[in-house]
Motif scaffolding. Structure first.
Motif, PDB file in Angstrom:
ATOM      1  N   MET A   1      -8.890  34.212 -26.910  1.00 46.63           N
ATOM      2  CA  MET A   1      -8.802  34.911 -26.035  1.00 46.63           C
ATOM      3  C   MET A   1     -10.050  34.682 -24.860  1.00 46.63           C
ATOM      4  SD  MET A   1      -7.340  37.738 -24.619  1.00 46.63           S
ATOM      5  CE  MET A   1      -7.574  39.078 -23.534  1.00 46.63           C
ATOM      6  N   LYS A   2     -11.140  34.559 -25.405  1.00 43.59           N
ATOM      7  CA  LYS A   2     -12.347  34.256 -24.574  1.00 43.59           C
ATOM      8  C   LYS A   2     -12.185  33.048 -23.879  1.00 43.59           C
ATOM      9  CE  LYS A   2     -17.470  34.577 -24.474  1.00 43.59           C
ATOM     10  NZ  LYS A   2     -18.604  34.831 -25.064  1.00 43.59           N
ATOM     11  N   ASN A   3     -11.603  31.893 -24.613  1.00 44.80           N
ATOM     12  CA  ASN A   3     -11.373  30.603 -23.790  1.00 44.80           C
ATOM     13  C   ASN A   3     -10.361  30.805 -22.716  1.00 44.80           C
ATOM     14  OD1 ASN A   3     -13.172  29.168 -25.395  1.00 44.80           O
ATOM     15  ND2 ASN A   3     -11.754  28.560 -26.715  1.00 44.80           N
ATOM     16  N   GLN A   4      -9.470  31.603 -22.835  1.00 46.98           N
ATOM     17  CA  GLN A   4      -8.490  31.880 -21.681  1.00 46.98           C
ATOM     18  C   GLN A   4      -9.167  32.636 -20.699  1.00 46.98           C
ATOM     19  OE1 GLN A   4      -5.556  34.097 -23.822  1.00 46.98           O
ATOM     20  NE2 GLN A   4      -4.039  32.419 -23.758  1.00 46.98           N
ATOM     21  N   ILE A   5     -10.044  33.461 -20.717  1.00 45.06           N
ATOM     22  CA  ILE A   5     -10.848  34.078 -19.595  1.00 45.06           C
ATOM     23  C   ILE A   5     -11.743  33.041 -18.966  1.00 45.06           C
ATOM     24  CG2 ILE A   5     -12.497  35.760 -19.167  1.00 45.06           C
ATOM     25  CD1 ILE A   5     -11.251  37.500 -21.475  1.00 45.06           C
ATOM     26  N   ASN A   6     -12.294  32.341 -20.025  1.00 46.19           N
ATOM     27  CA  ASN A   6     -13.249  31.400 -19.247  1.00 46.19           C
ATOM     28  C   ASN A   6     -12.499  30.199 -18.607  1.00 46.19           C
ATOM     29  OD1 ASN A   6     -15.560  32.415 -20.177  1.00 46.19           O
ATOM     30  ND2 ASN A   6     -15.742  31.123 -21.917  1.00 46.19           N
ATOM     31  N   ASP A   7     -11.138  29.858 -19.186  1.00 44.67           N
ATOM     32  CA  ASP A   7     -10.507  28.855 -18.342  1.00 44.67           C
ATOM     33  C   ASP A   7      -9.966  29.587 -16.920  1.00 44.67           C
ATOM     34  OD1 ASP A   7     -10.755  27.087 -20.236  1.00 44.67           O
ATOM     35  OD2 ASP A   7      -9.057  27.115 -21.139  1.00 44.67           O
ATOM     36  N   SER A   8      -9.457  30.701 -17.048  1.00 45.89           N
ATOM     37  CA  SER A   8      -9.032  31.398 -15.689  1.00 45.89           C
ATOM     38  C   SER A   8     -10.102  31.674 -14.639  1.00 45.89           C
ATOM     39  CB  SER A   8      -8.364  32.639 -15.930  1.00 45.89           C
ATOM     40  OG  SER A   8      -8.974  33.776 -16.650  1.00 45.89           O
ATOM     41  N   ARG A   9     -11.263  32.030 -15.247  1.00 47.53           N
ATOM     42  CA  ARG A   9     -12.492  32.064 -14.378  1.00 47.53           C
ATOM     43  C   ARG A   9     -12.782  30.725 -13.790  1.00 47.53           C
ATOM     44  NH1 ARG A   9     -16.179  36.531 -12.918  1.00 47.53           N
ATOM     45  NH2 ARG A   9     -14.913  37.401 -14.786  1.00 47.53           N
ATOM     46  N   LYS A  10     -12.784  29.818 -14.533  1.00 45.16           N
ATOM     47  CA  LYS A  10     -13.087  28.406 -14.045  1.00 45.16           C
ATOM     48  C   LYS A  10     -11.987  27.922 -12.976  1.00 45.16           C
ATOM     49  CE  LYS A  10     -14.542  23.966 -15.889  1.00 45.16           C
ATOM     50  NZ  LYS A  10     -14.844  23.156 -16.971  1.00 45.16           N
ATOM     51  N   GLU A  11     -10.586  28.355 -13.296  1.00 42.96           N
ATOM     52  CA  GLU A  11      -9.667  27.828 -12.235  1.00 42.96           C
ATOM     53  C   GLU A  11      -9.862  28.595 -10.955  1.00 42.96           C
ATOM     54  OE1 GLU A  11      -6.999  25.922 -11.983  1.00 42.96           O
ATOM     55  OE2 GLU A  11      -7.966  24.944 -13.812  1.00 42.96           O
TER      56      GLU A  11
END
Length: 157
Positions: A1-11
């Motif tokens: 879940m944290k990786n998804q948040i980081n990935d979307s923030r990075k996008e």
């Protein structure tokens, strides 16, 4: 879940930075500008990128992957070598038209970004040359195109 948040923030960071770079150019776009546009602190950007150059490199790698995937998808829809070449050129044109929005960029920004993007442009051109060579080789193999030196011909594209 944290990786998804980081990935979307990075996008979000990549998308916003890309838009600001197109609008203002590399020299006039700061990490503060990017952070403010996203509504985050500049220090939070350093969690994702150590500096503006690494952010720019990530943007360029993302654009390269996106461009290559658009072209690959267009080529899958075509059967003959001629159709593939036409599809390739249409996909390339659409990418440039939709992605770079050259009408929104001043000539000086285009030139400055081109200098900054030189290595990335060379990488993309190398991939383009390989794609064209593959199309030509398949066209020769399928007897759609006369036998020719595809290495020489691919460089003309």
């Amino acid at each position: 879940m944290k990786n998804q948040i980081n990935d979307s923030r990075k996008e979000i960071i990549l998308h916003t930075a890309r838009d600001l770079l197109i609008k203002n150019g590399f020299a006039k776009t700061t990490l503060d500008d990017i952070a403010n546009a996203i509504g985050m602190k500049k220090s939070s950007l350093y969690y994702y990128y150590s500096n503006k150059d690494s952010l720019f490199d990530d943007i360029m790698m993302r654009e390269e992957k996106y461009f290559c995937s658009l072209v690959a998808e267009a080529l899958k829809k075509s059967e003959t070598a001629i159709d593939k070449i036409i599809s390739y050129e249409k996909a390339k044109f659409e990418y440039v038209k939709d992605t770079l929005k050259l009408h929104e960029m001043s000539t000086s920004i285009i030139l400055k970004l081109k200098i900054k993007m030189f290595d990335h442009i060379k990488s993309i051109q190398g991939k383009e040359i390989e794609m064209i060579k593959k199309i030509l080789d398949e066209g020769i193999m399928n007897k759609e195109i006369k036998m020719c030196d595809t290495k020489k011909l691919q460089r003309l594209s």
